[in-house]
Design a protein around this motif. Structure first.
Motif, PDB file in Angstrom:
ATOM      1  N   ILE A  53       2.876   6.912   0.097  1.00  0.00           N
ATOM      2  CA  ILE A  53       1.889   5.972  -0.434  1.00  0.00           C
ATOM      3  C   ILE A  53       0.507   6.444  -0.006  1.00  0.00           C
ATOM      4  CG2 ILE A  53       1.070   3.580  -0.419  1.00  0.00           C
ATOM      5  CD1 ILE A  53       3.917   2.716   0.256  1.00  0.00           C
ATOM      6  N   GLU A  54      -0.386   6.607  -0.958  1.00  0.00           N
ATOM      7  CA  GLU A  54      -1.738   7.020  -0.604  1.00  0.00           C
ATOM      8  C   GLU A  54      -2.751   6.048  -1.199  1.00  0.00           C
ATOM      9  OE1 GLU A  54      -2.918  10.519  -3.194  1.00  0.00           O
ATOM     10  OE2 GLU A  54      -0.745  10.861  -3.055  1.00  0.00           O
ATOM     11  N   PRO A  55      -3.888   5.910  -0.539  1.00  0.00           N
ATOM     12  CA  PRO A  55      -4.891   4.977  -1.092  1.00  0.00           C
ATOM     13  C   PRO A  55      -5.465   5.505  -2.408  1.00  0.00           C
ATOM     14  CG  PRO A  55      -5.730   6.104   0.866  1.00  0.00           C
ATOM     15  CD  PRO A  55      -4.300   6.516   0.728  1.00  0.00           C
ATOM     16  N   HIS A  56      -5.881   4.599  -3.228  1.00  0.00           N
ATOM     17  CA  HIS A  56      -6.524   4.964  -4.488  1.00  0.00           C
ATOM     18  C   HIS A  56      -7.959   5.389  -4.183  1.00  0.00           C
ATOM     19  CE1 HIS A  56      -8.128   4.653  -8.524  1.00  0.00           C
ATOM     20  NE2 HIS A  56      -6.907   4.441  -9.008  1.00  0.00           N
ATOM     21  N   PRO A  57      -8.381   6.537  -4.700  1.00  0.00           N
ATOM     22  CA  PRO A  57      -9.715   7.016  -4.331  1.00  0.00           C
ATOM     23  C   PRO A  57     -10.852   6.113  -4.815  1.00  0.00           C
ATOM     24  CG  PRO A  57      -8.748   8.375  -6.087  1.00  0.00           C
ATOM     25  CD  PRO A  57      -7.673   7.469  -5.589  1.00  0.00           C
ATOM     26  N   ASN A  58     -10.631   5.392  -5.905  1.00  0.00           N
ATOM     27  CA  ASN A  58     -11.738   4.624  -6.500  1.00  0.00           C
ATOM     28  C   ASN A  58     -11.565   3.107  -6.402  1.00  0.00           C
ATOM     29  OD1 ASN A  58     -12.660   7.172  -7.364  1.00  0.00           O
ATOM     30  ND2 ASN A  58     -11.378   6.985  -9.194  1.00  0.00           N
ATOM     31  N   GLU A  60     -10.182  -0.082  -3.785  1.00  0.00           N
ATOM     32  CA  GLU A  60      -9.664  -0.474  -2.494  1.00  0.00           C
ATOM     33  C   GLU A  60      -8.368  -1.256  -2.588  1.00  0.00           C
ATOM     34  OE1 GLU A  60     -12.148  -2.687   0.323  1.00  0.00           O
ATOM     35  OE2 GLU A  60     -13.576  -1.023   0.069  1.00  0.00           O
ATOM     36  N   ASN A  61      -8.239  -2.052  -3.651  1.00  0.00           N
ATOM     37  CA  ASN A  61      -7.067  -2.931  -3.736  1.00  0.00           C
ATOM     38  C   ASN A  61      -5.865  -2.257  -4.407  1.00  0.00           C
ATOM     39  OD1 ASN A  61      -8.414  -2.864  -6.166  1.00  0.00           O
ATOM     40  ND2 ASN A  61      -7.839  -4.966  -6.728  1.00  0.00           N
ATOM     41  N   LEU A  62      -5.971  -0.982  -4.746  1.00  0.00           N
ATOM     42  CA  LEU A  62      -4.856  -0.279  -5.377  1.00  0.00           C
ATOM     43  C   LEU A  62      -4.334   0.818  -4.462  1.00  0.00           C
ATOM     44  CD1 LEU A  62      -6.256   0.207  -8.993  1.00  0.00           C
ATOM     45  CD2 LEU A  62      -4.667  -1.570  -8.201  1.00  0.00           C
ATOM     46  N   VAL A  63      -3.018   1.125  -4.635  1.00  0.00           N
ATOM     47  CA  VAL A  63      -2.459   2.288  -3.936  1.00  0.00           C
ATOM     48  C   VAL A  63      -1.726   3.160  -4.939  1.00  0.00           C
ATOM     49  CG1 VAL A  63      -2.223   1.212  -1.665  1.00  0.00           C
ATOM     50  CG2 VAL A  63      -0.378   0.982  -3.340  1.00  0.00           C
ATOM     51  N   LYS A  74       3.924   9.581 -10.148  1.00  0.00           N
ATOM     52  CA  LYS A  74       2.840   8.868  -9.468  1.00  0.00           C
ATOM     53  C   LYS A  74       2.697   7.509 -10.140  1.00  0.00           C
ATOM     54  CE  LYS A  74      -0.673  12.233  -7.875  1.00  0.00           C
ATOM     55  NZ  LYS A  74       0.054  12.635  -6.711  1.00  0.00           N
ATOM     56  N   LEU A  75       2.791   6.462  -9.353  1.00  0.00           N
ATOM     57  CA  LEU A  75       2.682   5.119  -9.918  1.00  0.00           C
ATOM     58  C   LEU A  75       1.601   4.353  -9.163  1.00  0.00           C
ATOM     59  CD1 LEU A  75       6.512   4.339 -10.113  1.00  0.00           C
ATOM     60  CD2 LEU A  75       5.071   5.158 -11.969  1.00  0.00           C
ATOM     61  N   VAL A  76       0.665   3.792  -9.914  1.00  0.00           N
ATOM     62  CA  VAL A  76      -0.420   3.033  -9.288  1.00  0.00           C
ATOM     63  C   VAL A  76      -0.005   1.558  -9.251  1.00  0.00           C
ATOM     64  CG1 VAL A  76      -2.843   2.358  -9.473  1.00  0.00           C
ATOM     65  CG2 VAL A  76      -2.124   4.671 -10.134  1.00  0.00           C
ATOM     66  N   THR A  77      -0.215   0.911  -8.123  1.00  0.00           N
ATOM     67  CA  THR A  77       0.149  -0.504  -8.017  1.00  0.00           C
ATOM     68  C   THR A  77      -0.857  -1.243  -7.156  1.00  0.00           C
ATOM     69  OG1 THR A  77       1.844  -2.059  -7.274  1.00  0.00           O
ATOM     70  CG2 THR A  77       1.693  -0.001  -6.061  1.00  0.00           C
ATOM     71  N   SER A  78      -0.906  -2.532  -7.313  1.00  0.00           N
ATOM     72  CA  SER A  78      -1.771  -3.346  -6.456  1.00  0.00           C
ATOM     73  C   SER A  78      -0.951  -3.997  -5.351  1.00  0.00           C
ATOM     74  CB  SER A  78      -2.472  -4.418  -7.297  1.00  0.00           C
ATOM     75  OG  SER A  78      -1.495  -5.257  -7.852  1.00  0.00           O
ATOM     76  N   ASP A  79       0.386  -3.758  -5.397  1.00  0.00           N
ATOM     77  CA  ASP A  79       1.252  -4.393  -4.415  1.00  0.00           C
ATOM     78  C   ASP A  79       1.138  -3.643  -3.098  1.00  0.00           C
ATOM     79  OD1 ASP A  79       3.264  -5.501  -2.919  1.00  0.00           O
ATOM     80  OD2 ASP A  79       4.638  -5.706  -4.638  1.00  0.00           O
ATOM     81  N   ARG A  80       0.549  -4.275  -2.094  1.00  0.00           N
ATOM     82  CA  ARG A  80       0.340  -3.601  -0.808  1.00  0.00           C
ATOM     83  C   ARG A  80       1.518  -3.810   0.137  1.00  0.00           C
ATOM     84  NH1 ARG A  80      -5.154  -2.368  -0.480  1.00  0.00           N
ATOM     85  NH2 ARG A  80      -4.473  -0.976   1.163  1.00  0.00           N
ATOM     86  N   SER A  81       2.553  -4.545  -0.318  1.00  0.00           N
ATOM     87  CA  SER A  81       3.686  -4.825   0.567  1.00  0.00           C
ATOM     88  C   SER A  81       4.713  -3.700   0.569  1.00  0.00           C
ATOM     89  CB  SER A  81       4.355  -6.131   0.140  1.00  0.00           C
ATOM     90  OG  SER A  81       5.040  -5.940  -1.086  1.00  0.00           O
ATOM     91  N   LEU A  82       4.529  -2.705  -0.308  1.00  0.00           N
ATOM     92  CA  LEU A  82       5.513  -1.642  -0.420  1.00  0.00           C
ATOM     93  C   LEU A  82       5.430  -0.683   0.761  1.00  0.00           C
ATOM     94  CD1 LEU A  82       5.067  -0.912  -4.212  1.00  0.00           C
ATOM     95  CD2 LEU A  82       7.026  -2.033  -3.122  1.00  0.00           C
ATOM     96  N   ASN A  83       6.590  -0.160   1.129  1.00  0.00           N
ATOM     97  CA  ASN A  83       6.640   0.786   2.237  1.00  0.00           C
ATOM     98  C   ASN A  83       7.356   2.051   1.798  1.00  0.00           C
ATOM     99  OD1 ASN A  83       5.493  -0.939   4.290  1.00  0.00           O
ATOM    100  ND2 ASN A  83       7.398  -2.127   4.078  1.00  0.00           N
TER     101      ASN A  83
END
Lengths: 806, 339
Positions: A53-58, A60-63, A74-83
């Motif tokens: 999991i890496e932070p989205h460069p542009n 803050e609320n996406l990974v 590569k899947l972009v999500t706003s769900d920060r609970s994923l591990n």
């Protein structure tokens, strides 16, 4: 009812493909409205494992998740609970999720997402999800990245939307349909597991935890309960959610989901109480008290009238029996001990209450049609077994079954001869026996008759004829011969009134009038708009007690409202040359009638614009006399004699252009010009004429075949005369006077001209009468005719004080 | 050139220029009249010497005949020409549309109702009508649909008064009961009429039309129902159309059926208009339930019968490809005048 094919296959092996199964069900009486695959479009759902999991460069609320689905995506999500290491459901691009949402390869703030990770909501497994779904730990050994999640979740299903007729409550379940299939193909039913492992029971009986009292055994012949303690309320496992999703039931929690699952499986509604909310440790099934109130699970409070059946704790109501549980005793997150109810309630009792309070639930729907009173033990054991499986806990070692009013299977005598004489086929004794047995009936034969015992899940089979129907539908009707009954009755065809009415329809068509069929229900406001409300007293009006809308809430007291409305509709759409008619009933209260309403069939017609719209040689508009002429043409063509008109004033009509119509001095209707101010209320800005005739009264004076008259031998002699007639004079008097003057020699009088304008004072009309003289014995001479003619003129001038126009 | 030849030449010149009957008349008088030129030549004959008389006489006679012949021919010619010009003056454009009488049109529902009636009239049925406002007894109870029967849900009913138990009939079936209560079997009726249900959308009208059928006799079976409906379907929809009985439920018939007709568009193969089933539902039917017979005082062991009920709007929509049921009560003349 929704039938899941993969669910169904747990109960029977089906020897046919989907199409064939559909045909078989339809042709044996199970309606199939629709067949569909509920997870169509989700075939490519994959199991994915989050690798990184890496932070989205542009943003803050996406990974950005790197997910292994065989390949890396590569899947972009706003769900920060994923591990990292979580197993998820991945929808590659092109997947169609619930509500037809298509997954696309999207660029999200500069990073391409090659699909998405799904929540349970997105695959229809729950109503509202907040997070991406993560498979639970205990499943991880079955999870291989890249494998099909569609298969793992069992989404390859087909659902039949069934239309079950109200006589077949037994078909409101998967086992019920499995029984139908058994009867059609002969395969046997599979066993359903109702085992309760000994280690999951406690030493006490259910009756050690609860007391059950049935005050009204007619309304509740059986009440079966089971106690389970220490359950853990939580979400249901995936397989259970999948089954409920396929049949369209919203998941609630594991215990409630099991009760719904078993209802869909076995057809018997089940209720679960939070045992700790039953403070008295007592169940009393009784009728409600008048004025008693209950708060149900839908969050609404209902005031009862005493006819409802309640499940109470001896004092407070816990549930409206068979319809809905109470809000205060339902299963909640904190529930630990539960009481399961499997009851049988009297269908009309449930139906009355459900109707009265306008509640329809899956439970009431089944109880009011009739569930099997004798499957309670099996049902409750199935529920216990599944709850122990999905919610843990331990069950009391025995259920508590209170059955004060036993319902025994019915026995019916069936005659083979009768089967064939009703169905019109020749079916053998053996065939009959096979069908009945396949339907789960016990059959004893003697000679040509059978004694058949009907299982209690078939409340609809009560009589011999019901068994005949069963044999017919399983045997099939395609081989029934096609015969037209050969007997004839005393008389057939249209009766004389029906012929009379059809004649009117045809004549009005010939006169240029289009037939209309308007609603019998009108807007009561029309009465006021026409000013009719004073002449027809309101207590005579027939209102609908439960109308759809005000616009169609009053049974028409006259045809003119609907007909004028139709004229207005057409007029405002550029159709200005209009001739319309309607024949239909009008309604009026009549206490003497069996239905408290008198229905009278009337004819109305209406005209405006050009009289002959397709005739360019005759360009006159409809006027009072052309319109009256249409009515007279109709009546005279039908040989209605003794028609007369009398000037009259009726609301809504022009006060000096309105007449009542009489036949043999009995009033049969009216005719006139619609008041311009009334017409304008309906956006009609032209002159409109309307008439309404009571054709039932008219029919009383109707002679189907008028007698034949001899054709005259001698020629007629004609004389014309014009009179200046005051506007308020009734010319009918002159016509009658002339005709009566010499009945032997005057054959008829016609109006050949009617004139106002230049040379005539505006208080008068000039009317020209043409008199035909004829004798049956000889040719009349001029002298003979002139003498009578002059006498007529003299006498008319004197008698009516009317002048000849020179 | 002698006198005779001159006269002929002169005549020919004059007649050449004559172009109407009046001119011919003048010429005739001028030559053949009492004071005419030919007459004068005739008179001149007596003054001639004896030996010249026959020849001269012959010549004059020939002249006279020639003149008469020419005059006659010219006369006919002129008459012909005059007629011709008169007709030409009277010429009309026969392609101009006629001044048509406006004829009215049957409402499509009324037309289809009559088509249906006529089919059964050829089979010797009687047409019976009943009240549109009914009692619960006739609309439900007598039809084996007691008050708390779920089958009542099949019809969402308009009530006039729940207290009096009066309602707008939700089907034409009450006419069955009224007819059987009034008369003894055998019975062969159809009952057309308006019915009412609390439904109003693209496919439902709160008021629509049904035709009910009832046949009661000895030994009447499903085969008779099938035969009658086959005949009906072929008469209304055309030869070659098939019927199919699908088991269903109505409280007042047992067994009950929904009746389907093979799709006229795809011929039964399945297409969009039949929902890919090849069949279109057109009515409900069944064998009269013994409870109904008992209610009206018929012995169900002695008499059996069948009944059917069809929606006229439905038949009209199928037969005339009408796709919106609301066109029927709308009475738009642009719709009405198509039929």
């Amino acid at each position: 009812m929704k039938l899941s094919l993969s669910f169904l296959k747990n109960y029977i092996d089906i020897p046919w493909d989907t199409k064939k199964l559909q045909d078989k069900l339809i042709m044996s009486g199970t309606g199939v409205e629709e067949v569909y695959k509920p997870w169509k479009g989700m075939e490519n759902l994959k199991i994915g494992k989050i690798m990184d999991i890496e932070p989205h460069p542009n943003a803050e609320n996406l990974v950005i998740c790197n997910v292994d689905i065989g390949d890396n995506v590569k899947l972009v999500t706003s769900d920060r609970s994923l591990n990292v290491g979580d197993f998820v459901i991945v929808a590659p691009k092109g997947t169609i999720l619930k509500n037809n949402v298509e997954v696309k390869e999207n660029e999200i703030r500069g990073v391409v997402s090659e699909g998405m990770m799904c929540s349970l909501e997105e695959i229809g497994f729950e109503e509202k999800s907040t997070n991406v779904y993560k498979f639970p730990e205990e499943m991880s050994k079955d999870l291989k990245p890249g494998k099909s999640a569609y298969e793992l979740l069992g989404l390859d299903d087909t659902v039949f939307e069934l239309e079950i007729t109200p006589n077949r409550p037994d078909c409101l379940s998967h086992i019920g349909i499995a029984r139908e299939i058994k009867a059609l193909c002969g395969n046997s039913l599979k066993e359903i597991n109702i085992d309760i492992p000994k280690e999951k029971t406690i030493g006490k009986d259910t009756r050690d935890f609860i007391e059950i009292e049935i005050e009204d055994p007619n309304a509740c012949p059986r009440y079966t309960a089971a106690y389970i303690e220490n359950v853990k309320i939580g979400p249901s496992p995936l397989w259970l959610r999948r089954h409920l999703a396929a049949v369209g039931i919203r998941p609630i929690n594991n215990v409630v989901d099991v009760t719904n699952f078993v209802m869909m499986e076995l057809g018997h509604p089940i209720h679960a109480f939070d045992y700790d909310d039953i403070k008295s440790k007592k169940i009393v099934v009784r009728k409600a008290k008048d004025g008693e109130k209950i708060l149900l699970l839908d969050g609404k409070e209902y005031e009862l009238d005493g006819s409802e059946l309640l499940i109470t704790d001896g004092e407070k109501p816990l549930a409206m029996a068979g319809i809905m549980g109470g809000e205060l005793s339902g299963i909640k997150e904190t529930t630990t001990n539960i009481l399961i109810e499997v009851a049988y309630f009297d269908p009309p009792t449930i139906r009355k209450a459900a109707k009265k309070h306008r509640i329809s639930t899956d439970s009431s729907y089944r109880f009011e049609r009739g569930v099997d009173p004798n499957d309670s033990e099996k049902v409750i054991k199935r529920v216990i077994s599944l709850i122990l499986q999905v919610a843990g806990g331990k069950a009391a070692k025995n259920i508590y079954d209170v059955y004060p009013k036993r319902i025994e299977p019915r026995s019916i005598i069936l005659r083979k001869k009768r089967v064939n004489s009703i169905l019109g086929i020749d079916i053998s004794r053996d065939q009959i026996e096979t069908i009945l047995k396949a339907l789960g009936m016990e059959v004893r034969t003697s000679d040509e008759n059978f004694e058949v015992t009907i299982p209690t899940y078939r409340p609809d089979v009560e009589r011999e004829i019901d068994l005949i129907e069963e044999i017919g539908r399983i045997h099939g009707h395609s081989n029934v011969p096609s015969i037209i009954p050969s007997f004839s009755i005393d008389h057939g065809g249209r009766n004389s009134y029906q012929k009379f009415r059809l004649n009117i329809v045809n004549l009005l068509n010939s006169l240029g009038y289009d037939e209309t069929m308007n609603f019998s229900m009108i807007n009561p406001e029309y009465l006021e708009m026409w000013g009719f409300q004073e002449t027809i007293p309101d207590q005579k009006m027939v209102y609908i007690e439960n109308p759809i809308s005000k616009e169609i809430s009053l049974m028409r007291p006259s045809l003119i409202y609907g007909l004028f409305d139709t004229l207005s509709y057409n007029f405002t759409r550029q159709n200005r040359d209009i001739k319309l008619f309607e024949i239909g009933r009008v309604f009026e209260r009549d206490e003497k009638s069996e239905t408290k309403v008198k229905e009278t069939e009337k004819l109305a017609f209406i005209a405006s614009g050009r009289d002959e719209k397709n005739n360019y040689f005759y360009k006159s508009n409809v006027n009072f006399y052309t319109f009256k002429g249409d009515l007279e043409s109709l009546l005279y063509q039908m040989k209605m004699n003794n028609i007369s008109f009398k000037a009259s004033e009726l609301p809504g009509l022009h006060p000096t252009r309105c007449a009542e119509v009489f036949c043999n001095n009995e009033k049969i209707g009216f005719l006139g010009q619609v008041l311009p101010e009334v017409a304008e209320k309906f956006d009609v800005k032209t002159t409109v004429f309307i008439t309404e005739i009571d054709i039932q009264k008219l029919f009383n004076f109707y002679n189907e075949i008028p007698a034949y008259n001899n054709i005259p031998i001698y020629p007629y002699v004609r004389r014309d005369i014009s009179f200046l007639i005051p506007r308020n004079f009734e010319s009918e008097k002159i016509l009658n006077f002339i005709i009566g003057f010499n009945k032997e020699l005057i054959e008829k009088v016609e109006i050949i001209d009617y004139y106002t304008g230049k040379g005539i004072p505006d208080t008068h009309f000039s009317t020209t009468f043409s008199i035909y003289f004829r004798s049956k014995e000889k040719t009349l001479t001029d002298d003979e005719v002139n003498e009578i003619f002059e006498n007529i003129i003299d006498e008319i001038q004197k008698k009516f004080n009317i002048k000849v126009r020179m | 050139m002698d006198e005779i030849e001159r006269t002929l030449e002169e005549f020919e010149h004059e007649i050449e220029n004559a172009d109407n009957l009046e001119a011919i008349k003048v010429i005739r008088v001028k030559y053949l009249g009492k004071k005419g030129k030919v007459t004068a030549l005739m008179r001149h004959l007596k003054d001639l010497p004896k030996e010249e008389k026959p020849i001269f006489g012959q010549k004059v006679n020939k002249l006279k005949n020639s003149i008469e012949e020419i005059l006659e021919k010219k006369h006919e010619e002129i008459i012909f020409k005059e007629k011709e010009s008169k007709f030409e003056k009277e010429r009309l454009d026969v392609t101009l549309p006629g001044a048509r009488k406006t004829l009215g049109h049957r409402h499509l529902i009324s037309r289809v109702l009559q088509e249906i009636e006529d089919v059964f009239l050829t089979l010797g049925y009687e047409i019976v009508e009943g009240p549109e406002i009914e009692t619960e007894y006739y609309n439900f109870d007598a039809l084996n649909t007691p008050e708390w029967h779920p089958a009542r849900d099949l019809h969402d009913t308009f009530y006039i008064s729940t207290k009096d138990g009066t309602l707008l009939r939700s089907h034409t079936s009450p006419v069955q009961v009224r007819t059987m209560k009034k008369s003894k079997p055998p019975i062969k009726i159809i009952a057309p009429g308006k019915v009412y249900r609390k439904d109003y959308d693209v496919t439902h009208l709160p008021m629509f039309h049904q035709v009910e059928g009832l046949v009661v006799g000895k030994g009447i079976s499903v085969a008779h129902l099938k035969g009658t409906l086959d005949y009906f379907v072929r008469s209304i929809f055309g030869p070659g159309r098939k019927t199919r009985l699908v088991p269903s439920f109505f409280p007042f018939t047992e067994p009950s059926f929904e009746v389907y007709v093979s799709c006229g568009i795809c011929g039964g193969k399945g297409c969009k208009s039949c929902g890919f089933t090849g069949w279109l539902e057109i009515m409900g039917a069944g064998m009269v339930d013994p409870n109904v017979f008992e209610e009206v005082g018929y012995d169900p062991e002695e008499w059996t019968g069948f009944a059917f009920g069809m929606g006229v709007e439905r038949i009209a929509m199928l037969k005339y490809n009408v796709d919106d049921i609301r066109l029927f009560p709308r009475n738009d003349v642009r719709f009405l005048e198509q039929f």
